[in-house]
Design a protein around this motif. Sequence first.
Motif, PDB file in Angstrom:
ATOM      1  N   SER A   2      27.419  35.963  26.428  1.00 41.81           N
ATOM      2  CA  SER A   2      28.273  36.267  25.282  1.00 41.81           C
ATOM      3  C   SER A   2      29.670  35.688  25.492  1.00 41.81           C
ATOM      4  CB  SER A   2      28.353  37.779  25.055  1.00 41.81           C
ATOM      5  OG  SER A   2      29.223  38.387  25.991  1.00 41.81           O
ATOM      6  N   ILE A   3      30.103  35.582  26.729  1.00 39.93           N
ATOM      7  CA  ILE A   3      31.441  35.069  27.004  1.00 39.93           C
ATOM      8  C   ILE A   3      31.448  33.544  27.034  1.00 39.93           C
ATOM      9  CG2 ILE A   3      33.324  34.991  28.694  1.00 39.93           C
ATOM     10  CD1 ILE A   3      32.966  37.692  27.300  1.00 39.93           C
ATOM     11  N   ALA A   4      30.455  32.967  27.691  1.00 39.16           N
ATOM     12  CA  ALA A   4      30.454  31.512  27.880  1.00 39.16           C
ATOM     13  C   ALA A   4      29.781  30.783  26.731  1.00 39.16           C
ATOM     14  CB  ALA A   4      29.756  31.177  29.188  1.00 39.16           C
ATOM     15  N   ARG A  12      28.958  45.686  35.657  1.00 41.15           N
ATOM     16  CA  ARG A  12      30.238  45.376  36.306  1.00 41.15           C
ATOM     17  C   ARG A  12      31.380  45.253  35.296  1.00 41.15           C
ATOM     18  NH1 ARG A  12      28.379  39.892  38.741  1.00 41.15           N
ATOM     19  NH2 ARG A  12      27.656  39.865  36.593  1.00 41.15           N
ATOM     20  N   PHE A  13      31.119  44.550  34.197  1.00 39.78           N
ATOM     21  CA  PHE A  13      32.217  44.182  33.305  1.00 39.78           C
ATOM     22  C   PHE A  13      32.285  45.072  32.076  1.00 39.78           C
ATOM     23  CE2 PHE A  13      33.071  40.394  35.598  1.00 39.78           C
ATOM     24  CZ  PHE A  13      31.868  39.800  35.920  1.00 39.78           C
ATOM     25  N   THR A  14      33.511  45.291  31.596  1.00 36.44           N
ATOM     26  CA  THR A  14      33.713  45.965  30.318  1.00 36.44           C
ATOM     27  C   THR A  14      34.592  45.067  29.480  1.00 36.44           C
ATOM     28  OG1 THR A  14      33.746  48.060  31.488  1.00 36.44           O
ATOM     29  CG2 THR A  14      34.500  48.083  29.209  1.00 36.44           C
ATOM     30  N   ARG A  15      34.228  44.903  28.224  1.00 33.87           N
ATOM     31  CA  ARG A  15      35.026  44.050  27.372  1.00 33.87           C
ATOM     32  C   ARG A  15      35.959  44.886  26.521  1.00 33.87           C
ATOM     33  NH1 ARG A  15      33.063  38.999  23.697  1.00 33.87           N
ATOM     34  NH2 ARG A  15      35.038  38.687  22.618  1.00 33.87           N
ATOM     35  N   ASP A  16      37.193  44.426  26.394  1.00 33.85           N
ATOM     36  CA  ASP A  16      38.159  45.127  25.547  1.00 33.85           C
ATOM     37  C   ASP A  16      38.900  44.073  24.752  1.00 33.85           C
ATOM     38  OD1 ASP A  16      41.135  47.151  26.237  1.00 33.85           O
ATOM     39  OD2 ASP A  16      39.932  46.864  24.414  1.00 33.85           O
ATOM     40  N   GLY A  65      39.206  35.898  30.691  1.00 33.13           N
ATOM     41  CA  GLY A  65      38.606  36.822  29.734  1.00 33.13           C
ATOM     42  C   GLY A  65      37.765  36.058  28.725  1.00 33.13           C
ATOM     43  N   ALA A  66      37.639  36.634  27.533  1.00 30.82           N
ATOM     44  CA  ALA A  66      36.843  36.009  26.468  1.00 30.82           C
ATOM     45  C   ALA A  66      37.715  35.019  25.703  1.00 30.82           C
ATOM     46  CB  ALA A  66      36.314  37.081  25.523  1.00 30.82           C
ATOM     47  N   PRO A  67      37.073  34.009  25.085  1.00 31.81           N
ATOM     48  CA  PRO A  67      37.871  33.050  24.310  1.00 31.81           C
ATOM     49  C   PRO A  67      38.587  33.754  23.168  1.00 31.81           C
ATOM     50  CG  PRO A  67      35.573  32.357  24.461  1.00 31.81           C
ATOM     51  CD  PRO A  67      35.639  33.718  25.054  1.00 31.81           C
ATOM     52  N   ARG A  68      39.811  33.288  22.892  1.00 35.53           N
ATOM     53  CA  ARG A  68      40.570  33.858  21.785  1.00 35.53           C
ATOM     54  C   ARG A  68      40.356  33.008  20.546  1.00 35.53           C
ATOM     55  NH1 ARG A  68      44.439  37.381  24.088  1.00 35.53           N
ATOM     56  NH2 ARG A  68      45.509  36.427  25.849  1.00 35.53           N
ATOM     57  N   HIS A  69      40.397  33.677  19.377  1.00 31.86           N
ATOM     58  CA  HIS A  69      40.458  32.907  18.128  1.00 31.86           C
ATOM     59  C   HIS A  69      41.722  32.065  18.158  1.00 31.86           C
ATOM     60  CE1 HIS A  69      37.103  34.474  16.018  1.00 31.86           C
ATOM     61  NE2 HIS A  69      37.514  35.718  16.073  1.00 31.86           N
ATOM     62  N   GLY A  70      41.638  30.840  17.765  1.00 32.39           N
ATOM     63  CA  GLY A  70      42.850  30.029  17.741  1.00 32.39           C
ATOM     64  C   GLY A  70      43.164  29.397  19.072  1.00 32.39           C
ATOM     65  N   GLY A  71      42.259  29.549  20.049  1.00 33.83           N
ATOM     66  CA  GLY A  71      42.457  28.812  21.303  1.00 33.83           C
ATOM     67  C   GLY A  71      42.866  29.698  22.453  1.00 33.83           C
ATOM     68  N   PHE A  79      42.270  31.793  26.188  1.00 35.75           N
ATOM     69  CA  PHE A  79      41.369  32.845  26.642  1.00 35.75           C
ATOM     70  C   PHE A  79      42.155  34.109  26.911  1.00 35.75           C
ATOM     71  CE2 PHE A  79      37.417  30.565  27.471  1.00 35.75           C
ATOM     72  CZ  PHE A  79      37.851  29.256  27.433  1.00 35.75           C
ATOM     73  N   GLY A  80      41.468  35.242  26.847  1.00 31.26           N
ATOM     74  CA  GLY A  80      42.074  36.491  27.290  1.00 31.26           C
ATOM     75  C   GLY A  80      42.049  36.546  28.804  1.00 31.26           C
ATOM     76  N   ASP A  81      42.414  37.669  29.358  1.00 38.72           N
ATOM     77  CA  ASP A  81      42.520  37.800  30.810  1.00 38.72           C
ATOM     78  C   ASP A  81      41.463  38.749  31.346  1.00 38.72           C
ATOM     79  OD1 ASP A  81      46.047  38.035  30.182  1.00 38.72           O
ATOM     80  OD2 ASP A  81      44.846  36.227  30.584  1.00 38.72           O
ATOM     81  N   GLN A  82      41.214  38.640  32.664  1.00 44.64           N
ATOM     82  CA  GLN A  82      40.364  39.630  33.314  1.00 44.64           C
ATOM     83  C   GLN A  82      41.259  40.532  34.151  1.00 44.64           C
ATOM     84  OE1 GLN A  82      36.356  38.941  34.797  1.00 44.64           O
ATOM     85  NE2 GLN A  82      37.033  39.565  36.835  1.00 44.64           N
ATOM     86  N   PHE A  83      41.143  41.818  33.923  1.00 43.73           N
ATOM     87  CA  PHE A  83      41.929  42.787  34.675  1.00 43.73           C
ATOM     88  C   PHE A  83      41.071  43.387  35.779  1.00 43.73           C
ATOM     89  CE2 PHE A  83      45.820  42.725  32.408  1.00 43.73           C
ATOM     90  CZ  PHE A  83      45.478  42.267  31.151  1.00 43.73           C
ATOM     91  N   VAL A  84      41.577  43.300  37.005  1.00 38.52           N
ATOM     92  CA  VAL A  84      40.824  43.738  38.175  1.00 38.52           C
ATOM     93  C   VAL A  84      41.495  44.989  38.724  1.00 38.52           C
ATOM     94  CG1 VAL A  84      40.036  43.110  40.464  1.00 38.52           C
ATOM     95  CG2 VAL A  84      40.251  41.341  38.692  1.00 38.52           C
ATOM     96  N   LYS A  85      40.766  46.081  38.631  1.00 36.96           N
ATOM     97  CA  LYS A  85      41.327  47.347  39.114  1.00 36.96           C
ATOM     98  C   LYS A  85      40.747  47.591  40.495  1.00 36.96           C
ATOM     99  CE  LYS A  85      41.698  52.043  37.320  1.00 36.96           C
ATOM    100  NZ  LYS A  85      41.445  52.821  36.118  1.00 36.96           N
TER     101      LYS A  85
END
Lengths: 300, 93
Positions: free
Chosen positions: A141-143, A200-204, A254-260, A262-268
């Motif tokens: 879904s991400i790639a 492992r991953f959660t999308r927000d 993160g996931a691709p953003r509309h308009g170009g 990517f978002g970020d991955q937050f590692v806790k």
Amino acid sequence: MNNPYEVLGVASTASAAELQSAYRKLAKKLHPDLNPGDKAAEEKFKEVAAAYDLLGDIDKRKRFDAGEFDASGAERPPRQHFYRDYAGGEAEHPYADTSGYADFMDGDDIFADLLRRSQTKRANRRGQDMHYRLAIDFAESIAGATKRITLPDGGTLDVKIPAGLVDGQTIRLRGKGATGAGTGGPGDALIEVEVLPDPRFTRDGDDISIEVPVSLSEAVLGGPVRIPTATGAVTMTVPKGSNTGTTLRLKGKGAPRHGGGFGDQFVKLKVVLPSPPDPELEAFVAGWAKGKAFNPREEG
Amino acid sequence: MAMDKQEFLETFGLQVQVLDVWIEQQWLIPEKTPSGMRFREIDVARARLIRELQSEIGANDAGIDVILHLMDQLHGMRRVLAQLRREMGGPQA
């Protein structure tokens, strides 16, 4: 129910052949599809059919003749619908035939015009949309990915999953639905995509979050740590003095953003003590903790 | 409820060769979709009628052919009559 012999118009001594002949003659006359304009045809036909059901069966006829039951007990279950119930109405179907009045449509008069207009409306209908479901995993879904749907008849449909697709999103493939009528084009294929949850991953939104365990020494001393992302593992530097709950940001993972972009991955981070417990560590902490006043449960 | 080809053959106890003939003669025109043939309720009702013309009425193939053709013209005419009546402000549906 009336006397079945009377309904069929035969003597009670009628042979099987006579019964069938009488039934067929009546069925021909009364069948609702041979009388589309007769609303009462269904009732009349049902009565005749029930009478023949009874008398046409050797056992049932014997028992009826012997007076073992009256006719009303032997009716067949009511028939649901006849063809005429579907052929009328406004719904489109391929059996509609206009040749019976085609000659009325020639000509310049208003009536011909009315008829012509009513015909084009129906003849060029677009095909139906077809609905499908597809499940993909989080990484896909991400790639993005290309998935092949196998259809019940063995045919296939290739579906390109756009990068960044969200769970429940529907992809529309133009023209891949059912064929239309006349000049109407085919409908579309609508594919509802489910994104299977990843442990492992959660999308927000455009960001992805993950919780990663780190060792005591990695947290206290800092150092490189391998972190999974949706598109593969990367090495990240955990800062010296990190704690459980410290959140680090992997930009652009993160996931691709509309308009170009990517978002970020937050590692806790989650600090995890050695397992099984290390006696050396225990001994060291016993010595080290003396005189230390830090209590994480106190406010301020 | 619509059916696929397999369910349709089973419902009517039809051999696939017989269905092929019915379709070739245009007695039945099921919907063609990417996933195969789809038999709508009207197709099922029409198949039932064909069966009844064979068994209850005792019509042969030539007879059924003629009956269906004339019946379709009749229904075509009824539909356009109903449409005209609607346009002229008569009872709906």
